[in-house]
Scaffold this motif. Structure first.
Motif, PDB file in Angstrom:
ATOM      1  N   UNK A 124       0.819  -1.215   0.000  1.00  0.00           N
ATOM      2  CA  UNK A 124       0.000   0.000   0.000  1.00  0.00           C
ATOM      3  C   UNK A 124       0.849   1.260   0.000  1.00  0.00           C
ATOM      4  N   UNK A 125       2.097   1.136   0.447  1.00  0.00           N
ATOM      5  CA  UNK A 125       2.994   2.292   0.511  1.00  0.00           C
ATOM      6  C   UNK A 125       3.833   2.458  -0.750  1.00  0.00           C
ATOM      7  N   UNK A 126       3.835   1.460  -1.618  1.00  0.00           N
ATOM      8  CA  UNK A 126       4.731   1.496  -2.774  1.00  0.00           C
ATOM      9  C   UNK A 126       3.943   1.597  -4.072  1.00  0.00           C
ATOM     10  N   UNK A 127       4.518   2.318  -4.978  1.00  0.00           N
ATOM     11  CA  UNK A 127       3.922   2.455  -6.302  1.00  0.00           C
ATOM     12  C   UNK A 127       4.205   1.196  -7.128  1.00  0.00           C
ATOM     13  N   UNK A 128       3.381   0.937  -8.151  1.00  0.00           N
ATOM     14  CA  UNK A 128       3.661  -0.172  -9.063  1.00  0.00           C
ATOM     15  C   UNK A 128       5.040   0.004  -9.706  1.00  0.00           C
ATOM     16  N   UNK A 129       5.732  -1.089  -9.998  1.00  0.00           N
ATOM     17  CA  UNK A 129       5.280  -2.488  -9.947  1.00  0.00           C
ATOM     18  C   UNK A 129       5.480  -3.164  -8.591  1.00  0.00           C
ATOM     19  N   UNK A 130       6.028  -2.424  -7.608  1.00  0.00           N
ATOM     20  CA  UNK A 130       6.337  -3.033  -6.312  1.00  0.00           C
ATOM     21  C   UNK A 130       5.161  -3.003  -5.347  1.00  0.00           C
ATOM     22  N   UNK A 131       4.097  -2.282  -5.695  1.00  0.00           N
ATOM     23  CA  UNK A 131       2.940  -2.172  -4.823  1.00  0.00           C
ATOM     24  C   UNK A 131       1.749  -1.674  -5.595  1.00  0.00           C
ATOM     25  N   UNK A 132       0.781  -1.107  -4.869  1.00  0.00           N
ATOM     26  CA  UNK A 132      -0.432  -0.644  -5.543  1.00  0.00           C
ATOM     27  C   UNK A 132      -0.895   0.719  -5.029  1.00  0.00           C
ATOM     28  N   UNK A 133       0.040   1.521  -4.538  1.00  0.00           N
ATOM     29  CA  UNK A 133      -0.327   2.880  -4.129  1.00  0.00           C
ATOM     30  C   UNK A 133      -0.804   3.668  -5.351  1.00  0.00           C
ATOM     31  N   UNK A 134      -1.928   4.354  -5.182  1.00  0.00           N
ATOM     32  CA  UNK A 134      -2.458   5.155  -6.278  1.00  0.00           C
ATOM     33  C   UNK A 134      -1.562   6.342  -6.584  1.00  0.00           C
ATOM     34  N   UNK A 135      -1.436   6.660  -7.857  1.00  0.00           N
ATOM     35  CA  UNK A 135      -0.488   7.684  -8.295  1.00  0.00           C
ATOM     36  C   UNK A 135      -1.209   9.001  -8.588  1.00  0.00           C
ATOM     37  N   UNK A 136      -0.962   9.994  -7.705  1.00  0.00           N
ATOM     38  CA  UNK A 136      -1.446  11.360  -7.938  1.00  0.00           C
ATOM     39  C   UNK A 136      -0.311  12.333  -7.666  1.00  0.00           C
ATOM     40  N   UNK A 137       0.906  11.883  -7.980  1.00  0.00           N
ATOM     41  CA  UNK A 137       2.098  12.620  -7.586  1.00  0.00           C
ATOM     42  C   UNK A 137       2.211  13.998  -8.224  1.00  0.00           C
ATOM     43  N   UNK A 138       1.506  14.226  -9.292  1.00  0.00           N
ATOM     44  CA  UNK A 138       1.613  15.532  -9.953  1.00  0.00           C
ATOM     45  C   UNK A 138       0.825  16.629  -9.253  1.00  0.00           C
ATOM     46  N   UNK A 139       0.044  16.264  -8.222  1.00  0.00           N
ATOM     47  CA  UNK A 139      -0.799  17.283  -7.587  1.00  0.00           C
ATOM     48  C   UNK A 139      -0.763  17.285  -6.066  1.00  0.00           C
ATOM     49  N   UNK A 140      -0.247  16.244  -5.415  1.00  0.00           N
ATOM     50  CA  UNK A 140      -0.406  16.142  -3.960  1.00  0.00           C
ATOM     51  C   UNK A 140       0.654  16.946  -3.217  1.00  0.00           C
ATOM     52  N   UNK A 141       0.371  17.183  -1.946  1.00  0.00           N
ATOM     53  CA  UNK A 141       1.263  18.005  -1.129  1.00  0.00           C
ATOM     54  C   UNK A 141       2.647  17.373  -0.966  1.00  0.00           C
ATOM     55  N   UNK A 142       2.716  16.039  -0.898  1.00  0.00           N
ATOM     56  CA  UNK A 142       3.991  15.358  -0.704  1.00  0.00           C
ATOM     57  C   UNK A 142       5.016  15.712  -1.769  1.00  0.00           C
ATOM     58  N   UNK A 143       4.578  16.133  -2.922  1.00  0.00           N
ATOM     59  CA  UNK A 143       5.489  16.476  -4.019  1.00  0.00           C
ATOM     60  C   UNK A 143       5.536  17.972  -4.281  1.00  0.00           C
ATOM     61  N   UNK A 145       2.898  19.728  -4.433  1.00  0.00           N
ATOM     62  CA  UNK A 145       1.768  19.852  -5.359  1.00  0.00           C
ATOM     63  C   UNK A 145       2.227  19.736  -6.813  1.00  0.00           C
ATOM     64  N   UNK A 146       3.174  18.836  -7.012  1.00  0.00           N
ATOM     65  CA  UNK A 146       3.645  18.533  -8.356  1.00  0.00           C
ATOM     66  C   UNK A 146       4.946  19.202  -8.745  1.00  0.00           C
ATOM     67  N   UNK A 147       5.483  20.049  -7.885  1.00  0.00           N
ATOM     68  CA  UNK A 147       6.684  20.804  -8.245  1.00  0.00           C
ATOM     69  C   UNK A 147       7.906  19.914  -8.417  1.00  0.00           C
ATOM     70  N   UNK A 148       7.973  18.803  -7.677  1.00  0.00           N
ATOM     71  CA  UNK A 148       9.140  17.922  -7.774  1.00  0.00           C
ATOM     72  C   UNK A 148       8.696  16.468  -7.751  1.00  0.00           C
TER      73      UNK A 148
END
Length: 278
Positions: A124-143, A145-148
Motif C-alpha cells: 500500500x505504501x509502494x507504487x507499481x510495480x512493487x505495490x499498488x499505491x495510487x499515483x497522484x504525484x503531480x498534484x499532492x502536497x507530498x510532491x 503539489x507537483x513541483x518535484x
C-alpha cells in the motif's frame, strides 16, 4: 551548501523544508525521541516541534484528526528539524495512500497480526510495480503539489519509514515472520493493547507481558529492523535505551498539558495555604 542554495530535492522540500531520512538518522545518531500528537492543534504541533523532538507522531487512530487536520498540522512543522510521522486508524490501503500524499515521511500501521498484514502495508505504501499505491504525484502536497514529483517518485521507497505495531497475541505469534518482511523498517511495541489482550488489562509491566515484549525486541534485532516503543511506568526511556530501542515515545501533547496544569494548580494551592489568614 547553504539552506536554499542550488536545486532542491524533493526531500528538502518536504514538510519541514529539510532532508529527512528517519531510518538513517536513527541508525547514525542513536535513539530518537518522539511525541504523540493527539489534540489536532497546529499551535501545539508547533510548540512540540520547537521543543526539539526528533519526530512527532500524529495519532489518527485514537486522536480526532482527519486528513485535513493532519495536513494543517504538517504545515505547522515547516522549518523545524523534526520528522513528520502519522499513525493511521487501520491497515487500509486508502488510509495509507491518503496520509502519504500529505507528505509524512513515516507511517505507523496499528495491530499488524501476520506477515500477510505486513506485506499488505508495504504494498500500500509502494507504487507499481512493487505495490499498488495510487499515483497522484503531480498534484499532492507530498510532491510540492507537483513541483518535484519525479524526484519524489525516484526516492520515496528508500526514504519512507514503515512502522508495524505489534500489540496482539496474533501479532506476537507471527512476530518473527513480520520482522522478516522486506519493506518493514521498524517493529513498534504496543504494550498497553498487548497487555489487555493477554489478560492483564492496565498492567503493561506484568512479567508475562514483558516476556512477550522481549520476544518482539529479539525479533526486531534478529531481523536487523529498527525497534520502537512506548515508555511504561516501570520501563522509562533509560531502560528502553538500554534494551536497544531506536525510537521512543515517552509522552503526548495531552500528557504534557495535563502535567503542566496539574503542577500549576498544586503550586498555587500550596501558596494559598501558606498565606492563609491565621
Amino acid at each position: 551548501m547553504p539552506h536554499g542554495a542550488g536545486t532542491p530535492t524533493w526531500g528538502k522540500l518536504m514538510t519541514a523544508d529539510r532532508q529527512f531520512d528517519l531510518k538513517a538518522r536513527l541508525r547514525d545518531d542513536g535513539p530518537g525521541l518522539a511525541c504523540w500528537l493527539m489534540l489536532g492543534s497546529t499551535a501545539v504541533t508547533e510548540i512540540m516541534a520547537r521543543a526539539g523532538y526528533d519526530a512527532v507522531m500524529i495519532d489518527m487512530e485514537h486522536g480526532p484528526m482527519g486528513f485535513s487536520e493532519a495536513t494543517e498540522m504538517l504545515r505547522a512543522l515547516n522549518g523545524f528539524d523534526v520528522a513528520p510521522l502519522a499513525r493511521i486508524p487501520a491497515n487500509d490501503p486508502v488510509y495509507l495512500k491518503r496520509i502519504l500524499d500529505t507528505g509524512v515521511t513515516g507511517v505507523m500501521v496499528p495491530a499488524v497480526q501476520s506477515a500477510a498484514d505486513a506485506r499488505q502495508a508495504v504494498a500500500s505504501c509502494r507504487y507499481p510495480p512493487d505495490g499498488h499505491r495510487g499515483l497522484a504525484a503531480t498534484v499532492v502536497r507530498a510532491t510540492g503539489h507537483g513541483a518535484f514529483w519525479q524526484e519524489y517518485l525516484a526516492g520515496v521507497a528508500e526514504r519512507l519509514t514503515l512502522i508495524c505495531q505489534i500489540e496482539s497475541p496474533e501479532g506476537l505469534t507471527a512476530v518473527e515472520e513480520i520482522a522478516g518482511v522486506d519493506g518493514v523498517d521498524m517493529l513498534f511495541v504496543g504494550p498497553f493493547d498487548l497487555s489487555a489482550q493477554l489478560g492483564y488489562l492496565g498492567q503493561p509491566d506484568h512479567p508475562e507481558v514483558q516476556k512477550a515484549v522481549q520476544r518482539i525486541e529479539r525479533a526486531a534485532k534478529a531481523a536487523g529492523k529498527l525497534l520502537g516503543g512506548i515508555a511504561t511506568p516501570e520501563r522509562g526511556p533509560e531502560r528502553l535505551i538500554q534494551a536497544g530501542y531506536d525510537l521512543l515515545i515517552a509522552n503526548s501533547d495531552v500528557a504534557h498539558l495535563r502535567a503542566g496544569a496539574d503542577a500549576s494548580i498544586a503550586q498555587f494551592r500550596d501558596l494559598k495555604a501558606k498565606h492563609a489568614p491565621g
